[in-house]
Scaffold this motif. Structure first.
Motif, PDB file in Angstrom:
ATOM      1  N   SER A   1       0.709  -0.680   0.261  1.00  0.00           N
ATOM      2  CA  SER A   1      -0.079  -0.239   0.101  1.00  0.00           C
ATOM      3  C   SER A   1       0.958   1.145  -0.044  1.00  0.00           C
ATOM      4  CB  SER A   1      -1.189   0.189   1.502  1.00  0.00           C
ATOM      5  OG  SER A   1      -0.412  -0.086   3.047  1.00  0.00           O
ATOM      6  N   GLU A   2       2.393   0.847   0.049  1.00  0.00           N
ATOM      7  CA  GLU A   2       3.235   2.411  -0.338  1.00  0.00           C
ATOM      8  C   GLU A   2       2.711   2.937  -1.399  1.00  0.00           C
ATOM      9  OE1 GLU A   2       7.894   3.004   0.295  1.00  0.00           O
ATOM     10  OE2 GLU A   2       6.843   1.284   0.746  1.00  0.00           O
ATOM     11  N   LYS A   3       2.789   4.052  -0.856  1.00  0.00           N
ATOM     12  CA  LYS A   3       2.727   5.225  -2.109  1.00  0.00           C
ATOM     13  C   LYS A   3       4.100   5.635  -2.205  1.00  0.00           C
ATOM     14  CE  LYS A   3      -1.243   7.217   0.910  1.00  0.00           C
ATOM     15  NZ  LYS A   3      -1.371   8.685   1.621  1.00  0.00           N
ATOM     16  N   PRO A   4       3.925   5.198  -3.804  1.00  0.00           N
ATOM     17  CA  PRO A   4       5.308   5.856  -5.304  1.00  0.00           C
ATOM     18  C   PRO A   4       5.565   7.406  -4.613  1.00  0.00           C
ATOM     19  CG  PRO A   4       4.097   5.196  -6.833  1.00  0.00           C
ATOM     20  CD  PRO A   4       2.635   5.618  -5.576  1.00  0.00           C
ATOM     21  N   CYS A   5       7.041   7.409  -4.542  1.00  0.00           N
ATOM     22  CA  CYS A   5       7.688   8.741  -3.759  1.00  0.00           C
ATOM     23  C   CYS A   5       7.342   9.704  -5.651  1.00  0.00           C
ATOM     24  CB  CYS A   5       9.399   8.547  -4.194  1.00  0.00           C
ATOM     25  SG  CYS A   5      10.356   9.689  -3.602  1.00  0.00           S
ATOM     26  N   VAL A   6       7.028  11.030  -4.667  1.00  0.00           N
ATOM     27  CA  VAL A   6       6.715  12.180  -5.234  1.00  0.00           C
ATOM     28  C   VAL A   6       7.581  12.987  -4.130  1.00  0.00           C
ATOM     29  CG1 VAL A   6       4.820  14.331  -6.025  1.00  0.00           C
ATOM     30  CG2 VAL A   6       3.869  11.602  -5.461  1.00  0.00           C
ATOM     31  N   ARG A   7       8.056  13.975  -5.198  1.00  0.00           N
ATOM     32  CA  ARG A   7       9.687  14.710  -4.823  1.00  0.00           C
ATOM     33  C   ARG A   7       8.879  16.350  -5.725  1.00  0.00           C
ATOM     34  NH1 ARG A   7      14.619  13.049  -3.029  1.00  0.00           N
ATOM     35  NH2 ARG A   7      14.983  11.262  -3.713  1.00  0.00           N
ATOM     36  N   VAL A   8       9.036  17.051  -4.113  1.00  0.00           N
ATOM     37  CA  VAL A   8       7.952  18.257  -5.522  1.00  0.00           C
ATOM     38  C   VAL A   8       9.158  19.641  -4.831  1.00  0.00           C
ATOM     39  CG1 VAL A   8       6.397  20.283  -5.179  1.00  0.00           C
ATOM     40  CG2 VAL A   8       5.876  17.970  -4.606  1.00  0.00           C
ATOM     41  N   GLY A   9       9.643  20.808  -5.633  1.00  0.00           N
ATOM     42  CA  GLY A   9      10.282  21.605  -5.543  1.00  0.00           C
ATOM     43  C   GLY A   9      10.358  22.299  -6.274  1.00  0.00           C
ATOM     44  N   THR A  10      10.990  23.247  -6.635  1.00  0.00           N
ATOM     45  CA  THR A  10      10.428  24.390  -7.547  1.00  0.00           C
ATOM     46  C   THR A  10      11.982  24.853  -8.656  1.00  0.00           C
ATOM     47  OG1 THR A  10      12.823  26.028  -6.614  1.00  0.00           O
ATOM     48  CG2 THR A  10      10.327  26.232  -5.421  1.00  0.00           C
ATOM     49  N   SER A  11      11.530  25.503 -10.111  1.00  0.00           N
ATOM     50  CA  SER A  11      12.336  25.410 -10.991  1.00  0.00           C
ATOM     51  C   SER A  11      13.544  26.819 -10.292  1.00  0.00           C
ATOM     52  CB  SER A  11      11.172  26.062 -11.983  1.00  0.00           C
ATOM     53  OG  SER A  11      12.728  25.690 -13.535  1.00  0.00           O
ATOM     54  N   GLY A  12      14.796  26.273 -10.348  1.00  0.00           N
ATOM     55  CA  GLY A  12      15.333  27.573  -9.403  1.00  0.00           C
ATOM     56  C   GLY A  12      15.093  27.950  -7.491  1.00  0.00           C
ATOM     57  N   TRP A  13      16.417  28.125  -7.240  1.00  0.00           N
ATOM     58  CA  TRP A  13      16.676  28.894  -5.896  1.00  0.00           C
ATOM     59  C   TRP A  13      16.704  29.884  -5.802  1.00  0.00           C
ATOM     60  CZ3 TRP A  13      19.824  26.017  -8.055  1.00  0.00           C
ATOM     61  CH2 TRP A  13      21.040  26.497  -7.897  1.00  0.00           C
ATOM     62  N   ASN A  14      17.957  30.985  -6.708  1.00  0.00           N
ATOM     63  CA  ASN A  14      18.690  31.710  -6.507  1.00  0.00           C
ATOM     64  C   ASN A  14      17.616  32.819  -6.832  1.00  0.00           C
ATOM     65  OD1 ASN A  14      20.882  33.318  -5.614  1.00  0.00           O
ATOM     66  ND2 ASN A  14      21.714  32.655  -7.246  1.00  0.00           N
ATOM     67  N   TYR A  15      16.490  33.107  -6.504  1.00  0.00           N
ATOM     68  CA  TYR A  15      15.417  34.534  -6.622  1.00  0.00           C
ATOM     69  C   TYR A  15      15.716  35.248  -5.463  1.00  0.00           C
ATOM     70  CZ  TYR A  15      13.865  31.238 -10.019  1.00  0.00           C
ATOM     71  OH  TYR A  15      13.670  30.412 -11.235  1.00  0.00           O
ATOM     72  N   ARG A  16      16.974  37.063  -5.703  1.00  0.00           N
ATOM     73  CA  ARG A  16      16.536  38.097  -5.166  1.00  0.00           C
ATOM     74  C   ARG A  16      15.338  37.876  -5.120  1.00  0.00           C
ATOM     75  NH1 ARG A  16      21.563  38.540  -3.640  1.00  0.00           N
ATOM     76  NH2 ARG A  16      23.472  38.056  -5.214  1.00  0.00           N
ATOM     77  N   HIS A  17      14.506  38.379  -5.933  1.00  0.00           N
ATOM     78  CA  HIS A  17      12.575  38.867  -5.049  1.00  0.00           C
ATOM     79  C   HIS A  17      12.088  37.254  -4.114  1.00  0.00           C
ATOM     80  CE1 HIS A  17      12.505  36.315  -8.858  1.00  0.00           C
ATOM     81  NE2 HIS A  17      11.315  35.949  -8.355  1.00  0.00           N
ATOM     82  N   TRP A  18      12.566  36.864  -4.406  1.00  0.00           N
ATOM     83  CA  TRP A  18      12.748  35.620  -2.922  1.00  0.00           C
ATOM     84  C   TRP A  18      13.058  36.243  -1.763  1.00  0.00           C
ATOM     85  CZ3 TRP A  18      12.885  29.932  -4.782  1.00  0.00           C
ATOM     86  CH2 TRP A  18      11.551  30.064  -5.942  1.00  0.00           C
ATOM     87  N   LYS A  19      14.122  36.955  -0.937  1.00  0.00           N
ATOM     88  CA  LYS A  19      14.002  37.459  -0.226  1.00  0.00           C
ATOM     89  C   LYS A  19      13.154  37.598   0.552  1.00  0.00           C
ATOM     90  CE  LYS A  19      18.227  40.394   1.859  1.00  0.00           C
ATOM     91  NZ  LYS A  19      19.587  41.792   1.070  1.00  0.00           N
ATOM     92  N   GLU A  20      12.746  37.884   1.836  1.00  0.00           N
ATOM     93  CA  GLU A  20      12.091  38.579   2.909  1.00  0.00           C
ATOM     94  C   GLU A  20      10.931  37.268   2.625  1.00  0.00           C
ATOM     95  OE1 GLU A  20      12.396  42.370   4.295  1.00  0.00           O
ATOM     96  OE2 GLU A  20      15.052  42.610   3.783  1.00  0.00           O
ATOM     97  N   VAL A  21      11.026  36.720   1.400  1.00  0.00           N
ATOM     98  CA  VAL A  21       9.484  36.170   1.050  1.00  0.00           C
ATOM     99  C   VAL A  21       9.918  34.803   1.558  1.00  0.00           C
ATOM    100  CG1 VAL A  21       8.248  35.428  -0.988  1.00  0.00           C
ATOM    101  CG2 VAL A  21       8.882  37.528  -1.159  1.00  0.00           C
ATOM    102  N   PHE A  22      10.473  34.486   1.051  1.00  0.00           N
ATOM    103  CA  PHE A  22      10.773  33.195   1.887  1.00  0.00           C
ATOM    104  C   PHE A  22      11.894  33.106   2.385  1.00  0.00           C
ATOM    105  CE2 PHE A  22      13.386  28.685  -0.430  1.00  0.00           C
ATOM    106  CZ  PHE A  22      12.357  28.145   0.969  1.00  0.00           C
ATOM    107  N   TYR A  23      13.411  33.542   1.936  1.00  0.00           N
ATOM    108  CA  TYR A  23      14.622  32.989   2.961  1.00  0.00           C
ATOM    109  C   TYR A  23      15.097  34.462   3.518  1.00  0.00           C
ATOM    110  CZ  TYR A  23      15.781  30.883  -0.805  1.00  0.00           C
ATOM    111  OH  TYR A  23      16.809  29.614  -2.100  1.00  0.00           O
ATOM    112  N   PRO A  24      14.281  34.189   5.065  1.00  0.00           N
ATOM    113  CA  PRO A  24      15.177  34.984   6.166  1.00  0.00           C
ATOM    114  C   PRO A  24      15.394  35.845   6.105  1.00  0.00           C
ATOM    115  CG  PRO A  24      15.442  32.937   6.760  1.00  0.00           C
ATOM    116  CD  PRO A  24      15.385  33.132   5.152  1.00  0.00           C
ATOM    117  N   LYS A  25      15.398  37.721   6.776  1.00  0.00           N
ATOM    118  CA  LYS A  25      15.918  38.584   6.322  1.00  0.00           C
ATOM    119  C   LYS A  25      17.308  38.382   7.201  1.00  0.00           C
ATOM    120  CE  LYS A  25      15.965  43.078   7.825  1.00  0.00           C
ATOM    121  NZ  LYS A  25      14.835  44.937   8.666  1.00  0.00           N
ATOM    122  N   GLY A  26      18.093  39.102   6.611  1.00  0.00           N
ATOM    123  CA  GLY A  26      20.238  38.432   6.844  1.00  0.00           C
ATOM    124  C   GLY A  26      20.269  37.414   6.645  1.00  0.00           C
ATOM    125  N   LEU A  27      19.447  36.672   6.337  1.00  0.00           N
ATOM    126  CA  LEU A  27      20.156  35.037   5.802  1.00  0.00           C
ATOM    127  C   LEU A  27      21.298  35.469   4.377  1.00  0.00           C
ATOM    128  CD1 LEU A  27      20.744  32.135   6.330  1.00  0.00           C
ATOM    129  CD2 LEU A  27      18.965  32.098   4.195  1.00  0.00           C
TER     130      LEU A  27
END
Length: 245
Positions: free
Chosen positions: A4-30
């Motif tokens: 009954s084990e479900k097949p693995c589902v991997r979820v992510g994004t296309s790229g990660w190094n977006y300046r506009h994710w600062k303080e939206v996803f990446y914490p302030k000061g990181l």
């Protein structure tokens, strides 16, 4: 006994190094130098687009390997030299060179995505050789942007070579077909309305989660609606929904 084990589902994004994710996803000061490590605490996969535009040194891939945890997988987009310049013809040498450059990723290397130009029509005498070539890649994915690749005969070719057809959702901007042609699925979500810049609703994500579970194969899902951090928000939401079904 049937598992009954479900097949693995991997979820992510296309790229990660977006300046506009600062303080939206990446914490302030990181520091941006720590963004990958932070990303990898939330997701176990990412899709790399930079390789489509330029050649990256092997030390870059080695660094990515070292900076991500055990079990993390990198999906990598093939160079446009192969898909857009050579248009898949006489590409064996470049493919070999590209794959060799990825060797530092070792067991963390996931699918290889070949994104095709809109004007590239499927022609058997030109493209069968290429499909045979990439069939040697364990997790090969092709993202056509011309409807000729969705004809039954071509889909049978993909199935025979176990090449995954990318299910590419863009709100009608790109050709779309929802079918599984390999022993895994690959889904790119570019935005439901405005390309790269619109957010999927919870209702949308619940529908996608149901489809992914119904495919019943290991799946890779990447959100490419990076504007305003929609991609990370939607990816986290989808992960939560998948855990509940």
């Amino acid at each position: 006994m049937i598992s009954s084990e479900k097949p693995c589902v991997r979820v992510g994004t296309s790229g990660w190094n977006y300046r506009h994710w600062k303080e939206v996803f990446y914490p302030k000061g990181l520091s941006s130098r720590k963004w990958l490590e932070f990303y990898a605490t939330h997701f176990n996969t990412v899709e790399v687009n930079a390789t489509f535009y330029r050649t990256l040194p092997e030390k870059t891939f080695a660094g990515w390997y070292d900076r991500t945890p055990e079990g993390f997988l990198w999906s990598v987009k093939a160079p446009r030299k192969i898909t857009h310049h050579l248009r898949l013809e006489n590409a064996a040498s470049l493919c070999k060179e590209f794959l060799n450059s990825l060797s530092p990723l070792r067991e963390k290397l996931g699918p290889i995505l070949f994104q095709l130009p809109p004007g590239l029509k499927y022609t058997p005498e030109k493209h069968r050789t290429f499909l045979e070539l990439i069939s040697r890649i364990p997790l090969a994915v092709i993202e056509p942007r011309n409807n000729t690749w969705f004809e039954d005969a071509v889909l049978e070719e993909l199935k025979s070579h176990r090449i995954a057809l990318c299910i590419s959702h863009s709100g009608g901007r790109f050709p779309y077909l929802e079918t599984i042609t390999s022993n895994f699925a690959y889904l790119r979500l570019h935005g439901p309305k405005r390309l790269y810049a619109s957010e999927y609703s919870l209702k949308d994500l619940e529908a996608w989660a149901g489809k992914i579970r119904a495919w019943n194969v290991p799946s890779f899902v990447y959100f490419n609606n990076d504007f305003n951090g929609y991609a990370v928000k939607n990816a986290l939401q989808l992960l939560e929904i998948l855990q509940q079904i």
